[in-house]
Design an enzyme around this catalytic site. Structure first.
Site, short mmCIF file in Angstrom:
data_model
loop_
_atom_site.label_atom_id
_atom_site.label_comp_id
_atom_site.label_asym_id
_atom_site.label_seq_id
_atom_site.Cartn_x
_atom_site.Cartn_y
_atom_site.Cartn_z
N GLY A 24 6.65 0.05 -25.14
CA GLY A 24 7.44 -1.17 -24.96
C GLY A 24 8.85 -0.86 -24.51
O GLY A 24 9.09 0.11 -23.78
N SER A 25 9.79 -1.68 -24.97
CA SER A 25 11.15 -1.59 -24.46
C SER A 25 11.94 -0.45 -25.11
O SER A 25 11.58 0.03 -26.19
CB SER A 25 11.88 -2.90 -24.76
OG SER A 25 12.12 -3.00 -26.15
N CYS A 31 4.96 0.42 -16.48
CA CYS A 31 5.96 1.43 -16.88
C CYS A 31 6.29 2.34 -15.70
O CYS A 31 7.36 2.93 -15.67
CB CYS A 31 5.43 2.32 -17.99
SG CYS A 31 4.64 1.43 -19.31
N GLU A 44 6.78 5.12 -25.90
CA GLU A 44 6.82 5.25 -24.44
C GLU A 44 7.57 4.02 -23.98
O GLU A 44 7.14 2.89 -24.23
CB GLU A 44 5.39 5.33 -23.92
CG GLU A 44 5.31 5.66 -22.46
CD GLU A 44 5.32 4.42 -21.61
OE1 GLU A 44 6.43 3.97 -21.22
OE2 GLU A 44 4.24 3.88 -21.35
N LYS A 76 -0.31 -3.08 -35.25
CA LYS A 76 0.56 -4.26 -35.28
C LYS A 76 0.29 -4.95 -33.95
O LYS A 76 0.77 -4.52 -32.91
CB LYS A 76 2.03 -3.82 -35.40
CG LYS A 76 2.95 -4.80 -36.10
CD LYS A 76 3.23 -6.04 -35.29
CE LYS A 76 4.26 -5.81 -34.21
NZ LYS A 76 4.38 -6.93 -33.27
N GLY A 95 13.32 -1.70 -28.54
CA GLY A 95 12.30 -1.73 -29.59
C GLY A 95 11.91 -0.33 -30.03
O GLY A 95 11.88 -0.03 -31.23
N GLY A 96 11.63 0.52 -29.07
CA GLY A 96 11.20 1.88 -29.39
C GLY A 96 12.27 2.68 -30.11
O GLY A 96 12.01 3.38 -31.08
N GLU A 150 16.23 -0.18 -16.12
CA GLU A 150 15.00 -0.81 -15.65
C GLU A 150 15.12 -2.34 -15.64
O GLU A 150 15.61 -2.94 -16.60
CB GLU A 150 13.84 -0.40 -16.58
CG GLU A 150 12.48 -0.92 -16.13
CD GLU A 150 11.35 -0.52 -17.08
OE1 GLU A 150 11.65 0.00 -18.19
OE2 GLU A 150 10.19 -0.72 -16.71
#
Lengths: 525, 525
Positions: free
Chosen positions: B240-241, B301, B264, B183, B244-245, B392
């Site tokens: 990603g965030s 990250c 991650e 994606k 989202g994850g 973060e």
């Protein structure tokens, strides 16, 4: 002497008001013992103690943890006949099985002790610094596995010793360096209490921190739920039903910090009869399977509940022999009236499905809670069309599917859910000529067998007892064998850490003399 | 030439009506390209093709898959400057970074190719039969790792090459034997299309099955959701965030058949200043960290977002130098106006919390979408009391905490969520004298560093890029380094299987000459 209390580390505790009793299925009556359900406060105490214990226990050497595991095995043996008699009383299982399972349980503990003494299981990997590398210097980075923290273990109904209080989950978690809180199985809480007392005695004798092990009684689901939701609990081991395992799995994933749940939830363990098995050995396999299906009243996760063969006279004859032989075997007592009732319900439901013929159903009078074996047969088309027939019936029961051809067989396998095991019976030529069927089976299972029976799970380094969902919640791990330790650990990298302050497994001198992957090579240097 | 189409295997496809454009953050305007959002039908086609491809691809030898991976690296290189220019246009990142990241991406592909050619990564374990064992004969059981099936990879915003289309997730999944559906990240869909074309060309040149790779465009969340819910998809990689994850992780767990999601999700990467670091090297560390915090506009990250030190003159001086130095560095463009806006929001929110002092905030005029670095300081007590400060802020930003003493430092670390990295600055004596602090840090992270900066993640066999939740959804695996391949496989045992029909890795003769665990010993025999 069974007290019925909970063990919060070395403390015996009965703060709650709710009590329950275990049941003797052979005599069809409650046992003499009363158990105190763990209270919410007792749960918190056990977890707090485990959290404190972890701070010390996680850093113990492999040799020291091995001593503990070996002492547990010794203390279980020292329980002597009281353990065997209690086990038999609470499970309805015979004396020989009790002794065999005790041996297996002690064997598992000693196998993990040996794994710890050897030490290479931590998967130490070392890549050394290259200060002059261009365009960037390379750091020294070394990794190994570390324990996760307190683990909750749910005892299984069908293995009061080998998959319960000091069973494979507990042994592997303690080996990994994780304190364990057992949610004792309510069907054999007295057996659990005896084993728990052995573990606690062993912990004291070998200088383990208090709280490295606790044992909590519970007859409902709340104690288990509270344990799985507890923020200080870091992983869960479970052996039991799909409903139970899935519920815990979902609960663990809904936490603020999700944690892994390793639930082994059984399966129907398909067996594929390839042509030459029917041609040359049909009778012999039928007799062998009659005994595999009824072993332990069919109360095994690896019980063969589905047999696929190509329609025809040879399969008819296999079904006839299987049906005759299974009725010749003396039916045996199930673990509990609830399990017996559920078996009868399942059998009745499946027997009533479209296209089913019941080819064997034990009708003679039996003792209480004794499972009457049954064999059904059905066409491939009817089986494919009805997923009710794909579900496990826990007991001495199997469905034989008459397939039109190999393609239908393959299609059936491709429509099954994940399985612990799959078995192929036939010749080597059969395997080569039916690669589609074999491939489909392999893709569904954790263990694939040739010319054998799936019951009987070897405890060793090459065993996979697990499989794609719903056989287990995590197909990447096994709950039997020494690799089961890998469920309770995670890797940590140390970058540019001073050699003398590294864990021993990562120091330059390899003081533990373990096998490590150093600069891409496996070595003991 | 960017077409804006989806790649369903080797077919270029634009069935949907919805389109979107990428953005050039430096010029603060849309790029010239238009992308066709993947339709529901295109998603199904890509998954069906991947499922078919898996049947063939899973059985390819390590050597053959290695050829494919090496060809991908070559084809990426062959894209030449068009790739570099497109990357820079869509990301706002400089040419040098683009070239460095391209090198890293090719390096990752080649590292997995080498892993495949060496072959031992399958973890072959062999236990031979003991037909005369008492009381039961022992079966021959052999296990190794097998690929899971089609994998969906979500490209990351901050690494258009190394963590995107042909990044570590894709490289490791293809290496494992899993077809990949990417994606594509909507911020760099053109870069993604170029890399996708390179992968597809490499697949064709090396005889891979059509569908071993597909690339789908999408600017919203629906395409990703449909992919994760698709019953034929067997695992997911995401960088990603946290939002989202976590959403994808929950979706995957709600499926009838839950599947693993390796997300991650970044972290604040705590850095602990122990006394002698402040005493002897405070200025030097401050200068080094000013540069680590601002590197790549802080869009890493592993960006150090939290620094803990003991309150006092030496820490004051560290903060002063850090604040001065960070304002001397030329601010750089962020990836996208959305990321820039989010950075400013986060900075503003944290700056307004109780007890916060802003010690640096870049105020000079800058180009569009250019992140103004900032440093905050706060007391240990205020930090502990306010978990908003534990989150973060993605950008060139860090919070320095003035701790009263080592105990408070330890307590802060114990209250942090899981982190990718943790760093300790000081002397070896400091490490020994602050074992509580070091222990607390180690328990929270996937990688612990001594006297360094966490930015810069080595791609090798000893790297752990992952960590306790929410740094990643599965702390047992890494998303960087060769061990990342272990995310896409599960073990299968073969019991009493004919030697010549076993996978090569398990045959008696060890035809692949790999290291295996045979009867408990690591050997190449």
């Amino acid at each position: 002497m069974i007290s019925g209390t909970n063990a919060i580390g070395s403390k015996s505790s009965k703060q709650g008001n709710k009590t329950f009793k275990t049941f003797n299925p052979k005599e069809n009556k409650e046992t003499e013992w009363t158990f105190y359900e763990a209270s919410s406060n007792e749960i918190d105490e056990a977890v707090a103690l485990a959290t404190d214990a972890f701070k010390v226990y996680k850093d113990f050497s492999g040799a020291k943890k091995a001593e503990f595991l070996e002492a547990i095995a010794d203390e279980i043996e020292a329980l002597g006949d009281e353990l065997i008699e209690t086990y038999c009383k609470e499970s309805g299982l015979p004396d020989g099985r009790a002794r065999g399972e005790r041996g297996r349980t002690m064997g598992q503990l000693r196998a993990f002790a040996n794994l710890l003494k050897e030490g290479s299981w931590v998967e130490a990997v070392i890549e050394k610094a290259q200060p002059n590398r261009e365009p960037m210097p390379k750091s020294d980075i070394r990794k190994m596995l570390f324990p996760l923290g307190p683990v909750v273990v749910f005892g299984a109904s069908n293995f009061p010793l080998a998959f319960s209080t000091a069973g494979g989950d507990t042994a592997s978690a303690l080996a990994a360096g994780c304190p364990v809180i057992v949610k004792s199985h309510p069907m054999h809480a007295a057996t659990g209490e005896l084993v728990s007392s052995a573990i606690i005695k062993a912990a004291e004798k070998t200088g383990m921190p208090n709280g490295v092990f606790s044992n909590l009684n519970s007859s409902g689901i709340e104690v288990g739920q509270q344990l799985v939701k507890h923020p200080k609990v870091k992983a869960v081991g479970f052996t039991g039903s799909i409903n139970g395992g899935t519920a815990l799995y979902k609960l663990a994933n809904e936490r603020d910090e999700p944690i892994p749940v390793f639930a082994e939830m059984g399966s129907i363990n398909p067996v594929v009869l390839l042509p030459s098995a029917l041609e040359n050995d049909g009778e012999a396999w039928a007799t062998k399977y009659a005994s595999s299906i009824t072993m332990g009243a069919g109360q095994f996760c690896t019980n063969p509940g589905l047999v696929l063969g190509l329609k025809g006279a040879k399969l008819d004859s296999f079904i006839n022999t299987l049906s005759e032989e299974i009725l010749k075997l003396e039916p045996t007592c199930m673990l509990h009236p609830n399990i017996y009732a559920k078996y009868n319900e399942g059998k009745k439901e499946l027997s009533a499905q479209k296209g089913i013929t019941v080819t064997a159903d034990y009708k003679k009078a039996t003792n209480p809670n004794t499972a009457q074996p049954s064999i059904l047969k059905v066409s491939g088309a009817d089986f494919l069309a009805n997923t009710k027939l794909h579900k496990e019936v826990f007991g001495p029961f199997s469905v034989v599917v008459e397939c039109e051809n190999a393609l239908e067989m393959e299609s059936i396998l491709n429509h099954l859910e994940g399985q612990l095991t799959g078995t192929v019976l036939g010749s080597e030529d059969d395997l080569e000529n039916n690669s589609g069927v074999v491939d489909a089976l392999q893709s569904r299972v954790g263990r694939i067998l040739f010319n054998g029976v799936p019951t009987g799970v070897e405890v060793n380094s090459s065993m996979v007892h697990g499989g794609p969902f719903p056989a287990s919640t995590d197909a990447r791990f096994t709950s039997v064998g020494t690799s089961a330790i890998k469920r309770w650990v995670r890797p940590v990298s140390y970058q540019d850490w001073p050699n003398k302050l590294l864990p021993l497994a990562l120091q330059n001198e390899n003081p533990l003399k373990i096998t490590r992957l150093v600069e891409g090579e496996y070595t003991k240097n």
